[in-house]
Design a protein around this motif. Structure first.
Motif, PDB file in Angstrom:
ATOM      1  N   ASP A 259       0.819  -1.214   0.000  1.00  0.00           N
ATOM      2  CA  ASP A 259       0.000   0.000   0.000  1.00  0.00           C
ATOM      3  C   ASP A 259       0.853   1.264   0.000  1.00  0.00           C
ATOM      4  O   ASP A 259       0.462   2.283  -0.590  1.00  0.00           O
ATOM      5  CB  ASP A 259      -0.949  -0.002   1.204  1.00  0.00           C
ATOM      6  CG  ASP A 259      -2.048  -1.043   1.081  1.00  0.00           C
ATOM      7  OD1 ASP A 259      -2.113  -1.732   0.040  1.00  0.00           O
ATOM      8  OD2 ASP A 259      -2.852  -1.162   2.027  1.00  0.00           O
ATOM      9  N   GLU A 260       2.014   1.232   0.656  1.00  0.00           N
ATOM     10  CA  GLU A 260       2.891   2.400   0.637  1.00  0.00           C
ATOM     11  C   GLU A 260       3.332   2.711  -0.787  1.00  0.00           C
ATOM     12  O   GLU A 260       3.364   3.888  -1.202  1.00  0.00           O
ATOM     13  CB  GLU A 260       4.117   2.161   1.520  1.00  0.00           C
ATOM     14  CG  GLU A 260       5.058   3.361   1.568  1.00  0.00           C
ATOM     15  CD  GLU A 260       6.322   3.097   2.361  1.00  0.00           C
ATOM     16  OE1 GLU A 260       7.141   4.045   2.492  1.00  0.00           O
ATOM     17  OE2 GLU A 260       6.508   1.962   2.846  1.00  0.00           O
ATOM     18  N   GLN A 261       3.654   1.679  -1.557  1.00  0.00           N
ATOM     19  CA  GLN A 261       4.050   1.893  -2.950  1.00  0.00           C
ATOM     20  C   GLN A 261       2.890   2.434  -3.780  1.00  0.00           C
ATOM     21  O   GLN A 261       3.068   3.325  -4.622  1.00  0.00           O
ATOM     22  CB  GLN A 261       4.572   0.594  -3.542  1.00  0.00           C
ATOM     23  CG  GLN A 261       5.914   0.141  -2.976  1.00  0.00           C
ATOM     24  CD  GLN A 261       6.250  -1.282  -3.365  1.00  0.00           C
ATOM     25  OE1 GLN A 261       5.659  -2.234  -2.867  1.00  0.00           O
ATOM     26  NE2 GLN A 261       7.191  -1.431  -4.274  1.00  0.00           N
ATOM     27  N   LEU A 262       1.695   1.898  -3.559  1.00  0.00           N
ATOM     28  CA  LEU A 262       0.526   2.387  -4.294  1.00  0.00           C
ATOM     29  C   LEU A 262       0.269   3.858  -4.004  1.00  0.00           C
ATOM     30  O   LEU A 262      -0.033   4.646  -4.909  1.00  0.00           O
ATOM     31  CB  LEU A 262      -0.708   1.558  -3.934  1.00  0.00           C
ATOM     32  CG  LEU A 262      -0.761   0.116  -4.439  1.00  0.00           C
ATOM     33  CD1 LEU A 262      -1.950  -0.610  -3.823  1.00  0.00           C
ATOM     34  CD2 LEU A 262      -0.837   0.059  -5.959  1.00  0.00           C
ATOM     35  N   ARG A 263       0.398   4.246  -2.735  1.00  0.00           N
ATOM     36  CA  ARG A 263       0.154   5.643  -2.378  1.00  0.00           C
ATOM     37  C   ARG A 263       1.251   6.555  -2.930  1.00  0.00           C
ATOM     38  O   ARG A 263       0.971   7.676  -3.387  1.00  0.00           O
ATOM     39  CB  ARG A 263       0.043   5.785  -0.858  1.00  0.00           C
ATOM     40  CG  ARG A 263      -1.269   5.225  -0.287  1.00  0.00           C
ATOM     41  CD  ARG A 263      -1.442   5.608   1.171  1.00  0.00           C
ATOM     42  NE  ARG A 263      -0.504   4.904   2.024  1.00  0.00           N
ATOM     43  CZ  ARG A 263      -0.763   3.757   2.648  1.00  0.00           C
ATOM     44  NH1 ARG A 263      -1.944   3.176   2.498  1.00  0.00           N
ATOM     45  NH2 ARG A 263       0.145   3.182   3.418  1.00  0.00           N
ATOM     46  N   ALA A 264       2.502   6.088  -2.916  1.00  0.00           N
ATOM     47  CA  ALA A 264       3.592   6.890  -3.486  1.00  0.00           C
ATOM     48  C   ALA A 264       3.373   7.093  -4.975  1.00  0.00           C
ATOM     49  O   ALA A 264       3.583   8.200  -5.509  1.00  0.00           O
ATOM     50  CB  ALA A 264       4.933   6.203  -3.222  1.00  0.00           C
ATOM     51  N   ASN A 265       2.958   6.044  -5.645  1.00  0.00           N
ATOM     52  CA  ASN A 265       2.655   6.128  -7.078  1.00  0.00           C
ATOM     53  C   ASN A 265       1.528   7.132  -7.321  1.00  0.00           C
ATOM     54  O   ASN A 265       1.613   7.985  -8.214  1.00  0.00           O
ATOM     55  CB  ASN A 265       2.267   4.730  -7.569  1.00  0.00           C
ATOM     56  CG  ASN A 265       2.396   4.583  -9.063  1.00  0.00           C
ATOM     57  OD1 ASN A 265       2.191   5.522  -9.809  1.00  0.00           O
ATOM     58  ND2 ASN A 265       2.700   3.372  -9.502  1.00  0.00           N
ATOM     59  N   ARG A 266       0.486   7.063  -6.497  1.00  0.00           N
ATOM     60  CA  ARG A 266      -0.644   8.002  -6.600  1.00  0.00           C
ATOM     61  C   ARG A 266      -0.177   9.432  -6.394  1.00  0.00           C
ATOM     62  O   ARG A 266      -0.523  10.332  -7.168  1.00  0.00           O
ATOM     63  CB  ARG A 266      -1.699   7.636  -5.553  1.00  0.00           C
ATOM     64  CG  ARG A 266      -2.847   8.635  -5.422  1.00  0.00           C
ATOM     65  CD  ARG A 266      -3.527   8.493  -4.070  1.00  0.00           C
ATOM     66  NE  ARG A 266      -2.633   8.858  -2.966  1.00  0.00           N
ATOM     67  CZ  ARG A 266      -2.835   8.500  -1.698  1.00  0.00           C
ATOM     68  NH1 ARG A 266      -3.882   7.763  -1.370  1.00  0.00           N
ATOM     69  NH2 ARG A 266      -1.987   8.870  -0.758  1.00  0.00           N
ATOM     70  N   ASP A 267       0.614   9.655  -5.345  1.00  0.00           N
ATOM     71  CA  ASP A 267       1.040  11.016  -5.014  1.00  0.00           C
ATOM     72  C   ASP A 267       1.933  11.615  -6.101  1.00  0.00           C
ATOM     73  O   ASP A 267       2.006  12.837  -6.256  1.00  0.00           O
ATOM     74  CB  ASP A 267       1.760  11.031  -3.668  1.00  0.00           C
ATOM     75  CG  ASP A 267       0.826  10.673  -2.513  1.00  0.00           C
ATOM     76  OD1 ASP A 267      -0.409  10.694  -2.712  1.00  0.00           O
ATOM     77  OD2 ASP A 267       1.342  10.349  -1.420  1.00  0.00           O
ATOM     78  N   VAL A 347      -7.076   1.881  -2.363  1.00  0.00           N
ATOM     79  CA  VAL A 347      -5.912   2.520  -1.756  1.00  0.00           C
ATOM     80  C   VAL A 347      -5.487   3.772  -2.513  1.00  0.00           C
ATOM     81  O   VAL A 347      -5.219   4.824  -1.915  1.00  0.00           O
ATOM     82  CB  VAL A 347      -4.733   1.521  -1.673  1.00  0.00           C
ATOM     83  CG1 VAL A 347      -3.451   2.223  -1.205  1.00  0.00           C
ATOM     84  CG2 VAL A 347      -5.069   0.370  -0.736  1.00  0.00           C
ATOM     85  N   ALA A 348      -5.410   3.668  -3.852  1.00  0.00           N
ATOM     86  CA  ALA A 348      -4.804   4.742  -4.654  1.00  0.00           C
ATOM     87  C   ALA A 348      -5.819   5.600  -5.382  1.00  0.00           C
ATOM     88  O   ALA A 348      -5.488   6.708  -5.810  1.00  0.00           O
ATOM     89  CB  ALA A 348      -3.825   4.138  -5.659  1.00  0.00           C
ATOM     90  N   HIS A 352      -5.664   5.962 -10.763  1.00  0.00           N
ATOM     91  CA  HIS A 352      -4.281   5.507 -10.662  1.00  0.00           C
ATOM     92  C   HIS A 352      -4.137   3.995 -10.792  1.00  0.00           C
ATOM     93  O   HIS A 352      -3.145   3.419 -10.325  1.00  0.00           O
ATOM     94  CB  HIS A 352      -3.687   5.990  -9.332  1.00  0.00           C
ATOM     95  CG  HIS A 352      -3.752   7.478  -9.183  1.00  0.00           C
ATOM     96  ND1 HIS A 352      -2.854   8.330  -9.789  1.00  0.00           N
ATOM     97  CD2 HIS A 352      -4.662   8.272  -8.553  1.00  0.00           C
ATOM     98  CE1 HIS A 352      -3.182   9.582  -9.523  1.00  0.00           C
ATOM     99  NE2 HIS A 352      -4.272   9.576  -8.770  1.00  0.00           N
TER     100      HIS A 352
END
Length: 412
Positions: A259-267, A347-348, A352
């Protein structure tokens, strides 16, 4: 987006998708007709289709029909408008000889894609911008885009980036299985002494990220170690892409994003393309996994070297025998695959997340095992309550958004 109307065969495939829609007052037949209409209206873009041995030549002419999971007749039948065809090279030795072999293999893969375009201009055309994707699709022709899986063939410098950009490559992944000169893989090759610690990008990897930005090539963070991917996202001044990965929240596999990677990708404004590859979607039935592994060993396809040297006939036989095995054991399904889309969207966000098959590179799930059954994906998304607008984003519009942002950030 297509002049092509949904065929009876595609509608029949939709009918095999599963249970009634659950919408009050709408019969299953009405639901399937609605799904088919939506599928025909929207742009469908698969961001990862591999090119097998002999691709583009008479041995595997995508003008088809062929035994491959994707060829032009299958794309038309399944209403698949566009695909990234992949210049893939497995990881080899970080040596002058290893780089030379990888460069030659990349040239061979690119030549196959070029031959497809040269031999079938009435059926498919190359797009190098998001606008061109839409323009070509509007004519009824299929759309080809080019991705490079593994930057290893670049060798010990980034001097070839302008050439690959000129040829039409619009995304490039940093690594594949095994660490390379640019960074750490999600799956280091411990048998050749790869460092198991994810140390992020190398200095050359940081230069690669900047150069890809400059030339309008999307940075692909699939197959990379978590820290390597997060560092690439932080460095990139344009949105990044995960071209074909699943999510850890559904199935814990090193190839999948947490989930951290998904959110970083989104941001970052980027996108994560969920991959319909059985081994990354769910744990395979133990009996099927054992039988599959035995088959791969028997046919010499259990090593990167064996796969690289195998003939088109060998892959055809392996797919046929694998299909028989899958019919004998519980299979990973389309529903399991869409669970990954659901989690990534939760998550994202809907803007995204997208779709990749990894067809002809090991991809496929029960219910979507070649391009002809692509409408089944649309039907499953609709059945789960996604709107037509949502489905259009998942199938292609969000990828085009990322492409446009990367184009705008380029300086060449």
């Amino acid at each position: 987006m297509r002049a092509l109307m949904m065929t009876a065969a595609a509608a029949a495939l939709l009918a095999a998708c599963g249970a009634p829609s659950g919408n009050d007052g709408e019969s299953e037949a009405e639901f399937l007709a609605r799904a088919a209409e939506i599928h025909d209206r929207i742009l469908t873009l698969d961001t990862h289709v591999d090119t097998g041995p002999g691709f583009g030549t008479p041995a595997l002419d995508p003008g088809g029909p062929t035994d491959a999971q994707v060829d032009l007749p299958k794309m038309r039948e399944g209403g698949l408008d566009a695909a990234f065809f992949i210049v893939y090279v497995g990881q080899g030795a970080l040596s002058a000889e290893g780089y030379a072999e990888a460069h030659a293999e990349a040239e061979n893969k690119y030549e196959g894609i070029r031959l497809m375009l040269e031999n079938h201009p009435d059926q498919i055309s190359l797009a190098v911008t998001a606008d061109e994707v839409e323009q070509i699709a509007a004519t009824g022709r299929r759309v080809a885009l080019i991705g490079m899986e593994n930057a290893f063939p670049l060798g010990p410098s980034i001097a070839d980036i302008p050439m690959w950009a000129e040829r039409g490559v619009r995304y490039m992944s940093i690594t594949h299985f095994g660490n390379n000169q640019f960074g750490t893989s999600s799956n280091p090759n411990l048998t050749v002494g790869d460092d198991p610690v994810d140390r992020g990008l190398t200095d050359l990897g940081r230069a690669l990220v900047a150069e890809l930005n400059d030339y309008g090539i999307m940075i692909d963070v699939s197959h990379v170690g978590k820290e390597t991917g997060l560092e690439a996202i932080r460095m990139s001044r344009a949105p990044v892409m995960g071209s074909h990965s699943g999510v850890q929240g559904v199935y814990a596999h090193p190839r999948n994003f947490d989930d951290e990677q998904l959110r970083a990708n989104r941001d970052n404004g980027g996108i994560a393309q969920m991959v319909a590859f059985r081994g990354y979607v769910q744990a395979m039935d133990e009996g099927l996994a054992e039988a599959r592994n035995a088959l791969m060993v028997e046919m010499g396809l259990d090593t990167p070297e064996g796969r690289a040297n195998a003939s088109a006939e060998t892959f055809t036989e392996a797919r046929a025998r694998m299909a028989v095995l899958q019919s004998q054991y519980p299979d990973v399904t389309l529903s399991d695959f869409v669970d990954h889309i659901d989690h990534a969207v939760a998550v994202a966000g809907i803007d995204h997340v997208g779709i990749a098959s990894d067809f002809d590179g090991g991809g496929g799930v029960g219910g979507w095992d070649d391009a002809t059954t692509t409408p089944a994906v649309t039907a499953e998304l609709l059945r789960r309550g996604y709107s037509e607008e949502d489905i259009a984003k998942i199938w292609g519009l969000s990828v085009l958004r990322v492409m446009r942002a990367v184009e705008a950030a380029a300086i060449h």
